[in-house]
Each structure stands twice: as structure tokens, then as C-alpha cells.
Design a protein around this motif. Structure first.
Motif, PDB file in Angstrom:
ATOM      1  N   ARG A 205      -2.074  11.867   4.021  1.00 14.00           N
ATOM      2  CA  ARG A 205      -2.502  12.641   2.848  1.00 14.00           C
ATOM      3  C   ARG A 205      -3.856  12.174   2.313  1.00 14.00           C
ATOM      4  O   ARG A 205      -4.477  12.878   1.517  1.00 14.00           O
ATOM      5  CB  ARG A 205      -1.436  12.585   1.745  1.00 14.00           C
ATOM      6  N   GLU A 206      -4.307  11.010   2.752  1.00 14.06           N
ATOM      7  CA  GLU A 206      -5.606  10.497   2.320  1.00 14.06           C
ATOM      8  C   GLU A 206      -6.726  10.902   3.288  1.00 14.06           C
ATOM      9  O   GLU A 206      -7.873  10.488   3.110  1.00 14.06           O
ATOM     10  CB  GLU A 206      -5.557   8.968   2.214  1.00 14.06           C
ATOM     11  N   MET A 207      -6.412  11.715   4.300  1.00 18.82           N
ATOM     12  CA  MET A 207      -7.373  12.026   5.359  1.00 18.82           C
ATOM     13  C   MET A 207      -7.932  13.447   5.245  1.00 18.82           C
ATOM     14  O   MET A 207      -7.293  14.339   4.680  1.00 18.82           O
ATOM     15  CB  MET A 207      -6.700  11.865   6.728  1.00 18.82           C
TER      16      MET A 207
ATOM     17  N   PHE B 296       0.805  -1.233   0.000  1.00 19.53           N
ATOM     18  CA  PHE B 296       0.000   0.000   0.000  1.00 19.53           C
ATOM     19  C   PHE B 296       0.829   1.271   0.000  1.00 19.53           C
ATOM     20  O   PHE B 296       0.368   2.309  -0.467  1.00 19.53           O
ATOM     21  CB  PHE B 296      -1.050   0.001   1.123  1.00 19.53           C
ATOM     22  N   VAL B 297       2.086   1.212   0.487  1.00 23.64           N
ATOM     23  CA  VAL B 297       2.919   2.423   0.501  1.00 23.64           C
ATOM     24  C   VAL B 297       3.614   2.635  -0.842  1.00 23.64           C
ATOM     25  O   VAL B 297       3.587   3.728  -1.402  1.00 23.64           O
ATOM     26  CB  VAL B 297       3.958   2.369   1.637  1.00 23.64           C
TER      27      VAL B 297
ATOM     28  N   PHE C  60       2.146  18.056   1.952  1.00 23.81           N
ATOM     29  CA  PHE C  60       1.474  17.954   0.660  1.00 23.81           C
ATOM     30  C   PHE C  60       2.403  17.430  -0.441  1.00 23.81           C
ATOM     31  O   PHE C  60       1.964  17.248  -1.573  1.00 23.81           O
ATOM     32  CB  PHE C  60       0.915  19.322   0.257  1.00 23.81           C
ATOM     33  N   ARG C  61       3.656  17.172  -0.105  1.00 25.45           N
ATOM     34  CA  ARG C  61       4.607  16.649  -1.087  1.00 25.45           C
ATOM     35  C   ARG C  61       4.518  15.125  -1.139  1.00 25.45           C
ATOM     36  O   ARG C  61       4.557  14.463  -0.105  1.00 25.45           O
ATOM     37  CB  ARG C  61       6.025  17.070  -0.727  1.00 25.45           C
ATOM     38  N   SER C  62       4.439  14.580  -2.327  1.00 25.25           N
ATOM     39  CA  SER C  62       4.269  13.133  -2.485  1.00 25.25           C
ATOM     40  C   SER C  62       5.454  12.342  -1.947  1.00 25.25           C
ATOM     41  O   SER C  62       5.317  11.167  -1.621  1.00 25.25           O
ATOM     42  CB  SER C  62       4.051  12.797  -3.960  1.00 25.25           C
ATOM     43  N   THR C  63       6.612  12.977  -1.850  1.00 26.14           N
ATOM     44  CA  THR C  63       7.803  12.274  -1.364  1.00 26.14           C
ATOM     45  C   THR C  63       7.958  12.332   0.154  1.00 26.14           C
ATOM     46  O   THR C  63       8.809  11.647   0.705  1.00 26.14           O
ATOM     47  CB  THR C  63       9.073  12.869  -2.010  1.00 26.14           C
ATOM     48  N   TYR C  64       7.131  13.149   0.816  1.00 33.70           N
ATOM     49  CA  TYR C  64       7.252  13.272   2.264  1.00 33.70           C
ATOM     50  C   TYR C  64       6.539  12.085   2.910  1.00 33.70           C
ATOM     51  O   TYR C  64       5.418  11.727   2.507  1.00 33.70           O
ATOM     52  CB  TYR C  64       6.637  14.596   2.739  1.00 33.70           C
ATOM     53  N   PRO C  65       7.158  11.445   3.920  1.00 36.23           N
ATOM     54  CA  PRO C  65       6.651  10.158   4.416  1.00 36.23           C
ATOM     55  C   PRO C  65       5.445  10.239   5.349  1.00 36.23           C
ATOM     56  O   PRO C  65       5.473   9.797   6.496  1.00 36.23           O
ATOM     57  CB  PRO C  65       7.883   9.579   5.145  1.00 36.23           C
ATOM     58  N   VAL C  66       4.346  10.811   4.837  1.00 39.15           N
ATOM     59  CA  VAL C  66       3.070  10.819   5.565  1.00 39.15           C
ATOM     60  C   VAL C  66       1.957  10.421   4.586  1.00 39.15           C
ATOM     61  O   VAL C  66       0.900  11.041   4.539  1.00 39.15           O
ATOM     62  CB  VAL C  66       2.773  12.191   6.210  1.00 39.15           C
TER      63      VAL C  66
END
Length: 210
Positions: A201-203, A57-58, A191-197
Motif C-alpha cells: 500500500r506504500e508503493m 513497522f507492521v 486498499f483496506r487497512s486491515t488487508y495484509p498487504v
């Protein structure tokens, strides 16, 4: 077993990226090959299946595959807190918040006697955050930060929930701690796609951070 060893190497490299935004300081390896061999060698091992679910999923964004892996991981060993933790993440992505909270509670309870309980508190924080229970999310984020004060992943979630709740003073205090590790940190990093959260980001909380 060799598969378990390979899965640990994969898992620790993922954790390095969450904590340091890179794993370049580790020996260069192909993480995809590590996990493929781990699953091939130990396809019934709960830990190996848990790590495979996280990767699905990640990295692969394959929710169905992740659900299949984590279902097997729990079935093979219901006492594996990592399986429950990743199951909670997958329930979040599937929009089933009550199941996510129950799964994260199971994982945190199983890990409660271990020195790494703070890591599992992160998953409880995320499940409450997904359900828009920001007080509950703040409680678990604070617990994680208290138990593992150097864990920057806990600091990120604690900053986000305080910022979303308008607790500016608390958010600023946590931001200063994060900046010791990430000098250019700002909430725009979320909000950056490379940042590990990725899960966060789906919330809905992202609307409060915009």
C-alpha cells in the motif's frame, strides 16, 4: 532459548493472519506480550530481533525502531535470511530501493537450499515492485507461486502485478485461486487497512490498481 520460542509463536501468528486473515483458530494469546518477553529474554538473538523489527513497522508503524532492530539482527547473524528479508521491507518503506533489492537478494540466496525458498521470493517480488520493475516483480511472484502454490500471500502479489501490467487473463486465473480461500476477494481489498498487504500500500503500484 525461551525468547526464541516466544518469538516463533509471535511470528507464526502473524503468518496465520497473512494467510488466513485471522489467527482466531489458534490459542488466544497477547502477541504484544509474547514479543516483549521474547526481546527481554533473548535481546541478542538475530531471529528475535528480526521478528521485533517486523512488528515495529507492521503493527507500530515505527520505522526508526524497526531499522534499529533489523540492523542488530543482521549484525548478530549475517546468515539469517529472515533478517535480510525484513531489512528489504524496511528499505522499501525508507525509499531506498537499491538497498532493498540487495537485501532481498541476500535473503533469497541464503534460503535457496531450504524448502521455504518461495517465502523469500515474496520479499524479492516486493522490492522489485517498489522500484517499479514490474517484470522483475512478476518473475519473483511467479517463482514464489511455483515453489509454494498454496501460499495465498504469493497469489495476492502475483494477481496485483499482473493486474497492474494489464495481463487480464493471468490476473483472472490467479483471482479464481484466491477466491477459493477468500470468496469475496476483489482488487479493492488491497486498499483496506486491515488487508495484509501493508508494504504494498506504500508503493506506486496502488495507482495502477485504482
Amino acid at each position: 532459548p525461551r525468547g526464541t520460542y516466544l518469538a516463533w509463536r509471535h511470528f507464526l501468528r502473524n503468518t496465520a493472519v497473512f494467510e488466513h486473515l485471522t489467527d482466531d483458530f489458534l490459542e488466544p494469546v497477547n502477541k504484544v506480550e509474547l514479543l516483549e518477553h521474547a526481546v527481554m529474554d533473548s535481546s541478542t538473538n538475530s531471529f528475535v530481533l528480526s521478528v521485533a523489527a517486523q512488528d515495529a513497522f507492521v503493527r507500530q508503524n515505527e520505522l526508526g525502531l524497526a531499522q534499529a532492530f533489523v540492523k542488530q539482527a543482521v549484525e548478530k547473524n549475517e546468515a539469517n535470511p529472515l533478517a535480510w528479508a525484513f531489512q528489504s521491507n524496511i528499505h522499501i518503506l525508507a525509499g531506498d530501493h537499491q538497498k532493498a533489492i540487495q537485501a532481498s537478494n541476500n535473503g533469497e540466496l541464503l534460503a535457496s537450499t531450504q524448502g521455504y525458498r518461495g517465502f523469500w521470493s515474496l520479499f524479492s517480488c516486493m522490492t522489485h515492485m517498489a522500484a517499479r520493475d514490474y517484470e522483475g516483480a512478476a518473475f519473483h511472484a511467479n517463482m514464489s507461486h511455483y515453489l509454494m502454490p498454496r501460499l495465498v500471500a504469493a497469489q495476492r502479489f502475483l494477481y496485483a502485478v499482473n493486474e497492474a501490467m494489464g495481463r487480464e487473463s493471468q490476473a483472472l486465473t490467479i483471482m479464481r485461486k484466491i477466491k477459493k480461500r477468500e470468496p469475496d476477494f476483489s482488487k479493492q481489498h488491497f486498499f483496506r487497512s486491515t488487508y495484509p498487504v501493508a508494504t504494498m500500500r506504500e508503493m506506486p503500484i496502488m495507482d495502477l490498481l485504482a
